[in-house]
Design a protein around this motif. Structure first.
Motif: not given
Length: 134
Positions: A92-104
């Protein structure tokens, strides 16, 4: 992405499944040698149900009790190929956004990321820049 996850059982395959027997998590084919083409069709059905051939035991081995599944296959004259039906999971795109947000934010112009949703390129669609090849 169309996959045939349902296998229709022919009458001769059903007869072999009826003549075979279950001991625990093992399915034994009926005694005697099956014609090669018939064996391959029966094997395809058993593998679709989750079996692995155990040469030492001379049986199809399952990780679970297949009694109910086998009765259902005989009754409905079809099985679902469990591997084909479970080999892809949409992210799901929400999970993708969360994971990408972890990349500083980093000092490099680009970073390399393993794309877990390679079939759909879900992650790369939400990243800045070009889409890498899978």
């Amino acid at each position: 992405m169309s996959k045939n996850i349902r296998i229709e059982l022919e009458d001769d395959v059903i007869e072999i499944l009826k003549e075979g027997y279950i001991e625990g998590n093992l399915f034994f084919l009926p005694k005697g040698q099956l014609e090669r083409m018939l064996y391959e069709r029966v094997n395809k059905v058993l593998v679709a149900m989750g079996a692995k051939w155990d040469k030492k035991l001379k049986a199809h081995k399952f990780e679970y009790d297949i009694s109910a599944m086998l009765r259902n296959a005989i009754k409905t004259k079809e099985v679902t190929d469990w591997k084909k039906s479970t080999d892809f999971f949409y992210t799901p795109k929400e999970v993708i956004y969360e994971m990408l947000g972890l990349i500083q934010d980093n000092k490099y112009d680009k970073i390399e990321v393993l794309e877990p949703s390679c079939r759909t390129r879900a992650y790369t669609r939400y990243c800045k820049g070009g889409i890498p090849k899978c």
